[in-house]
Design a protein around this motif. Structure first.
Motif, PDB file in Angstrom:
ATOM      1  N   MET A  34      33.672   8.339  27.272  1.00 56.89           N
ATOM      2  CA  MET A  34      33.470   7.874  28.583  1.00 56.89           C
ATOM      3  C   MET A  34      31.892   7.498  28.906  1.00 56.89           C
ATOM      4  O   MET A  34      31.648   6.581  29.716  1.00 56.89           O
ATOM      5  CB  MET A  34      34.064   8.839  29.464  1.00 56.89           C
ATOM      6  N   GLY A  38      30.341   3.958  30.069  1.00 62.38           N
ATOM      7  CA  GLY A  38      29.871   3.803  31.140  1.00 62.38           C
ATOM      8  C   GLY A  38      28.279   3.331  30.893  1.00 62.38           C
ATOM      9  O   GLY A  38      27.893   2.421  31.767  1.00 62.38           O
ATOM     10  N   CYS A  72      32.821   5.755  35.046  1.00 61.80           N
ATOM     11  CA  CYS A  72      32.936   6.537  33.562  1.00 61.80           C
ATOM     12  C   CYS A  72      31.526   7.498  33.611  1.00 61.80           C
ATOM     13  O   CYS A  72      31.928   8.570  32.838  1.00 61.80           O
ATOM     14  CB  CYS A  72      32.872   5.467  32.583  1.00 61.80           C
ATOM     15  N   GLY A  76      32.735  11.084  32.909  1.00 63.78           N
ATOM     16  CA  GLY A  76      32.289  11.249  31.400  1.00 63.78           C
ATOM     17  C   GLY A  76      31.612  12.735  31.372  1.00 63.78           C
ATOM     18  O   GLY A  76      31.479  13.225  30.379  1.00 63.78           O
TER      19      GLY A  76
END
Length: 101
Positions: A34, A38, A72, A76
């Motif tokens: 993630m 991002g 994200c 993440g």
């Protein structure tokens, strides 16, 4: 004060958590994936999708990339931080188990 070792007072439910399949690997994999998605979205936003200024992204796809990056990277990062903390805890627990055995 009794002469009990701290691990002797640990409940059985807590001792079972350090099994090989406790979710640490999945947290590390999903968290890093993630964060990577991002960061990739942020790089694409700056390089190919027109960048962003004080009022936001300059294109529609730039807005989408900005939304993906802003979703994200923090989520993440939290997953990755939790996975790293669990990895350190499991490592410390394994080392203390080796010393006691």
């Amino acid at each position: 004060m009794s002469g009990m070792v701290v691990t002797d007072r640990t409940p059985e439910s807590a001792k079972r958590i350090t099994s090989p399949n406790d979710g640490t690997r999945q947290l590390l994999q999903w968290g890093s994936s993630m964060v990577g998605a991002g960061v990739l979205a942020a790089i694409l936003l700056q390089t190919l999708l027109g960048g962003f200024g004080p009022t936001g992204a300059s294109t529609n796809t730039g807005w989408f990339a900005l939304i993906v990056a802003l979703m994200c990277i923090p989520f993440g990062g939290l997953l990755l931080t939790l996975g790293i903390a669990k990895w350190f805890r499991n490592r410390r627990t394994r080392e203390s188990d080796k010393q006691h055995n």
